[in-house]
Design an enzyme around this catalytic site. Sequence first.
Site, PDB file in Angstrom:
ATOM      1  N   CYS A   2       0.983  -1.195   0.023  1.00  0.00           N
ATOM      2  CA  CYS A   2      -0.237  -0.052   0.132  1.00  0.00           C
ATOM      3  C   CYS A   2       0.670   1.447   0.117  1.00  0.00           C
ATOM      4  CB  CYS A   2      -0.767   0.064   1.303  1.00  0.00           C
ATOM      5  SG  CYS A   2      -1.885  -1.303   1.474  1.00  0.00           S
ATOM      6  N   ARG A  27       4.614   0.540  -5.872  1.00  0.00           N
ATOM      7  CA  ARG A  27       4.310  -0.386  -4.850  1.00  0.00           C
ATOM      8  C   ARG A  27       3.469  -1.429  -5.275  1.00  0.00           C
ATOM      9  NH1 ARG A  27       6.424   2.145  -0.257  1.00  0.00           N
ATOM     10  NH2 ARG A  27       5.202   1.279   0.956  1.00  0.00           N
ATOM     11  N   TRP A  74      -2.896  -2.357  -1.600  1.00  0.00           N
ATOM     12  CA  TRP A  74      -2.501  -3.647  -2.289  1.00  0.00           C
ATOM     13  C   TRP A  74      -3.278  -4.895  -1.437  1.00  0.00           C
ATOM     14  CZ3 TRP A  74       1.403  -7.690  -0.926  1.00  0.00           C
ATOM     15  CH2 TRP A  74       1.639  -8.663  -1.826  1.00  0.00           C
ATOM     16  N   ASN A 100      -1.161   1.181   5.916  1.00  0.00           N
ATOM     17  CA  ASN A 100      -0.471   0.293   5.359  1.00  0.00           C
ATOM     18  C   ASN A 100       0.067  -0.640   6.453  1.00  0.00           C
ATOM     19  OD1 ASN A 100       1.258  -1.131   3.703  1.00  0.00           O
ATOM     20  ND2 ASN A 100       2.804   0.435   3.660  1.00  0.00           N
ATOM     21  N   GLY A 101      -0.181  -1.850   6.033  1.00  0.00           N
ATOM     22  CA  GLY A 101       0.229  -3.140   7.045  1.00  0.00           C
ATOM     23  C   GLY A 101      -0.923  -4.000   7.338  1.00  0.00           C
ATOM     24  N   GLU A 482      19.349 -15.540 -10.426  1.00  0.00           N
ATOM     25  CA  GLU A 482      19.010 -14.327 -10.657  1.00  0.00           C
ATOM     26  C   GLU A 482      18.255 -13.811 -11.996  1.00  0.00           C
ATOM     27  OE1 GLU A 482      17.875 -11.859  -8.980  1.00  0.00           O
ATOM     28  OE2 GLU A 482      17.971 -10.218 -10.061  1.00  0.00           O
ATOM     29  N   LYS A 486      14.486 -12.843 -13.199  1.00  0.00           N
ATOM     30  CA  LYS A 486      14.110 -11.846 -13.942  1.00  0.00           C
ATOM     31  C   LYS A 486      13.350 -12.160 -15.043  1.00  0.00           C
ATOM     32  CE  LYS A 486      15.219  -8.888 -11.891  1.00  0.00           C
ATOM     33  NZ  LYS A 486      15.659  -9.275 -10.826  1.00  0.00           N
ATOM     34  N   GLU A 489       9.685 -13.056 -13.566  1.00  0.00           N
ATOM     35  CA  GLU A 489       8.660 -12.182 -12.946  1.00  0.00           C
ATOM     36  C   GLU A 489       8.389 -10.974 -13.742  1.00  0.00           C
ATOM     37  OE1 GLU A 489      10.430  -9.816  -9.959  1.00  0.00           O
ATOM     38  OE2 GLU A 489      12.584  -9.922 -10.525  1.00  0.00           O
ATOM     39  N   HIS A 505      20.965 -35.609 -13.785  1.00  0.00           N
ATOM     40  CA  HIS A 505      20.397 -36.216 -12.437  1.00  0.00           C
ATOM     41  C   HIS A 505      18.859 -36.003 -12.565  1.00  0.00           C
ATOM     42  CE1 HIS A 505      24.282 -37.199 -10.634  1.00  0.00           C
ATOM     43  NE2 HIS A 505      24.517 -36.082 -11.069  1.00  0.00           N
ATOM     44  N   LYS A 604       6.850  -3.902  -5.283  1.00  0.00           N
ATOM     45  CA  LYS A 604       8.063  -3.308  -5.136  1.00  0.00           C
ATOM     46  C   LYS A 604       8.760  -3.826  -3.865  1.00  0.00           C
ATOM     47  CE  LYS A 604      11.890  -2.027  -6.038  1.00  0.00           C
ATOM     48  NZ  LYS A 604      12.929  -2.811  -7.089  1.00  0.00           N
TER      49      LYS A 604
END
Length: 609
Positions: A2, A27, A74, A100-101, A482, A486, A489, A505, A604
Amino acid sequence: MCGIVGYIGKNEATPILMEGLEKLEYRGYDSAGVAVIVDDKIKIKKCKGRLKNLEKKLEKEKLPGNIGIGHTRWATHGEPSDTNSHPHFNKSGTLAVVHNGIIENYIYIKEWLESLGYEFQSDTDTEVIAHLLDYNYDGDLIEAVSKSIDKIEGSYALGVISEIEPDKLVAIRKDSPLIVGLGEGENFIASDIPAILNHTRKIYMLEDRELVILSKDGVEIKTLEGMPVEKEVYNITWDAESAEKGGYEHFMIKEIYEQPKAIRDTMNSRIMKDSDDIVIDDINLTAEDLKNINRVFIVACGTAYHAGMVGKYVIEKLARIPVEVDIASEFRYRNPLIDENTLLIIISQSGETADTLSALRLAKKKNCRVIAVTNVVGSSASREADDVLYTWAGPEIAVASTKAYTTQLISMYILALYFARLNGEMEVEEYRLIRDEMLELPDKVNKLLEDKEELQKFANNNFGHMDMFYIGRGLDGAVSLEGALKLKEISYIHAEAYAAGELKHGPIALIDEDIPVIALATQNELLDKMISNIKEVVTRGAKVISFTLEGNTDVGKVSDQVIYMPKTISILTPVLSVIPLQLLSYYVAVHRGCDVDKPKNLAKSVTVE
Ligand code: AGP
């Protein structure tokens, strides 16, 4: 997560709130709303969907007032809907709140309030705050907020206004970020700096449970017990431009191209060409302290965790200290074997990731020393850790982390060198060699950023696939993770990173002409093994693009495409090899028409569990 913006002052609140919410879109959100006091009456406009839906509502009915609060939600409790969006308000409509939370005991509070006759409109946890404020309001808004906070458990950043006291905006935070902006005849609150950067550069970073009372002429900060709190004013050096796209199509590509500067800035004043000193201002770890450290834990999430994997390699190799790397959401629940002889390094771009902060707090309870590697000055991580190593990447707006990752790598190298010099594991000659190679990295990254044709060709030919494999050994394996993240996402392609030696294997059963393979082969001591692994997948029909150092032509001979990168020493190659992987993901995602900066389902900063 949020986003919150609040305003009180000489100008109209609504345009400032909407501009701030727009700057917080990164965000991640699914609904938005504002509450403004108009002629001593609270007016609220809120709705599901993007900000443009809210703008349409505001065009129909303007809210001409000078105090207001805004929110992008959010969803955590209650699906995205008009009713569930913030601000929430009490029955009489005299109080409004944005949050927010997560209120962890909201069900208990809701049942208690319902037993007192309170009626709820929404399915959210936040609405309990509005009615709790109403219950505790007895002519003093500050008092009502203090009393309500005492009842609440969980995380929150709150902004509260009351039409009965239209000359103040009250705010408070715990575990969720909130800052105060200091203006001339106007003051602000926001979840993050970009929201108010066009209006002020002077900010207060709030500590948990500090009560903020904003009027148009001043800001007062108190403890919940009413004691005044003195705050340091932070002057933000970012310009508004740097938080914008700067002419690039997306924040992500802008931030990819900002990496040479971000890497240079992160090294600046810490490792210097003509000095053998490593200067890390916010780290006070002495040689004596380090003598008592028998193990290092690196704990983080997502991309930051991948940087930690590289950190393990380099700290063990250079400083010869055992290192464990763990995902924060696992670390915090596995009762880890840590104590006063453990050093915990947490890595977090935002410095607000809930799982990472919980890991930090667990370690502090067990008397561990904690170093935070973070990109946000004044973030919770930076204020709760014993020592801080800031990455100077500047604001990273795109959800997919790029420049934060490479500057986190640089931070790992700096820490590894710092430890190795402190505990005598490294002679000055070896330090100078690595330092000089590090100082060359920004130019080498620049060179890679210019070399994009092969990557665009691969993206043109492969963006339609739904599966891809990334393979590598040693440090290349860490970077492969990484690279795969990328691609996942931002292009929504299922990309899997696998240790190249492990393919036989099991996973090689998946390989065929429909699964492109991205092979990293930068570790010279493992090159022959990697060439064999590339041959294994080529034999099974895979199209392979390989990334290797200039001169390793044998890798090119066995691959369909090859990207040659500038030479550097083995431990530094991750800073280079990740660049083409970032670009590759970006080009594929753009080809697929994905929302590169705000991928679906992602935020984010994940400030809730
Ligand atoms: C990376 O591209 C993702 N956005 C995500 O994995 C991110 O790295 C993770 O959520 C950790 O965030 P932090 O660095 O702010 O703690």
